[in-house]
Design a protein around this motif. Structure first.
Motif, PDB file in Angstrom:
ATOM      1  N   UNK A   1       2.171  -9.515   1.304  1.00 12.01           N
ATOM      2  CA  UNK A   1       3.136  -8.718   2.052  1.00 12.01           C
ATOM      3  C   UNK A   1       4.479  -9.416   1.972  1.00 12.01           C
ATOM      4  N   UNK A   2       5.506  -8.687   1.635  1.00  8.65           N
ATOM      5  CA  UNK A   2       6.824  -9.302   1.562  1.00  8.65           C
ATOM      6  C   UNK A   2       7.324  -9.566   2.968  1.00  8.65           C
ATOM      7  N   UNK A   3       7.889 -10.775   3.125  1.00 15.39           N
ATOM      8  CA  UNK A   3       8.366 -11.154   4.450  1.00 15.39           C
ATOM      9  C   UNK A   3       9.818 -10.743   4.622  1.00 15.39           C
ATOM     10  N   UNK A  50      -3.175  -3.910  -4.600  1.00 17.92           N
ATOM     11  CA  UNK A  50      -3.204  -5.377  -4.594  1.00 17.92           C
ATOM     12  C   UNK A  50      -2.514  -5.924  -3.343  1.00 17.92           C
ATOM     13  N   UNK A  51      -1.377  -5.338  -2.986  1.00 14.54           N
ATOM     14  CA  UNK A  51      -0.663  -5.793  -1.782  1.00 14.54           C
ATOM     15  C   UNK A  51      -1.496  -5.541  -0.522  1.00 14.54           C
ATOM     16  N   UNK A  59     -11.453  -6.606  -0.232  1.00 19.64           N
ATOM     17  CA  UNK A  59     -11.617  -6.364  -1.666  1.00 19.64           C
ATOM     18  C   UNK A  59     -10.838  -5.131  -2.109  1.00 19.64           C
ATOM     19  N   UNK A  60     -10.447  -5.105  -3.381  1.00 16.56           N
ATOM     20  CA  UNK A  60      -9.798  -3.903  -3.909  1.00 16.56           C
ATOM     21  C   UNK A  60     -10.683  -2.658  -3.754  1.00 16.56           C
ATOM     22  N   UNK A  87      -0.390   2.395  -9.017  1.00 14.92           N
ATOM     23  CA  UNK A  87      -0.052   3.356  -7.970  1.00 14.92           C
ATOM     24  C   UNK A  87       0.362   2.638  -6.697  1.00 14.92           C
ATOM     25  N   UNK A  88       1.249   3.294  -5.973  1.00 14.20           N
ATOM     26  CA  UNK A  88       1.625   2.854  -4.633  1.00 14.20           C
ATOM     27  C   UNK A  88       1.125   3.920  -3.684  1.00 14.20           C
TER      28      UNK A  88
END
Length: 167
Positions: A1-3, A50-51, A59-60, A87-88
């Motif tokens: 996760x971007x901070x 993945x994020x 797990x994915x 994909x997002x």
């Protein structure tokens, strides 16, 4: 996760888990609830598998099942990253409105099935009476929900303007 500067990742994680627990209490399965809460808590409203796996420490495959379910019930959308096969998964600012709108279509189908049931079973039988009462309930709430949704469209425009989504 971007901070994000000044944001406490542990506080975000606690929010995600608490809100997911509330969604589970309301009937949503645990993994879809966690994925949905994580997407709501992300600034962009969109994360990759993945994020999500990394943030939720799952797990994915767990993420894949959750996003499949959330997509089926219109609680998120899938989009391709430009120039990538990845994909997002995205929630939108009007997510709850869209989810409720989709429920209206389901209720209409239930009403049709209930009408057939009343006709088939006979309105004077105990089962027919029960179906007729259920049908009357759905017709009652359908009217109120439609009026409420219109009021929300007006209120949302007052509060947030006409922007459908903000990054």
């Amino acid at each position: 996760m971007s901070e994000v500067a000044g944001r406490d990742p542990e506080a975000v994680s606690r929010f995600v888990e608490r809100f997911a627990a509330q969604l589970v209490e309301a009937g949503l399965a645990r993994m879809p609830a966690r994925v949905f809460a994580a997407l709501l808590a992300s600034d962009s409203g969109a994360l990759t598998s993945a994020e999500l796996s990394e943030q939720l420490q799952v797990s994915p495959a767990g993420v894949s099942g959750a996003v499949r379910y959330l997509s089926q019930v219109h609680m998120l959308s899938r989009e391709r990253e430009p120039g990538s096969r990845r994909e997002r998964y995205r929630v939108h600012s009007d997510q709850w409105y869209q989810a409720l709108t989709n429920r209206e279509a389901i209720i209409k189908r239930w009403e049709d099935a209930l009408r057939e049931g009343v006709a088939s079973l006979g309105a004077e039988t105990p089962a027919g009476h029960r179906l007729a009462e259920t049908l009357a309930f759905f017709e009652f709430i359908e009217k109120d929900v439609a009026e409420m949704m219109e009021r929300w469209r007006v209120r949302r425009a007052e509060l947030f303007g006409d922007d459908q989504d903000r990054p």
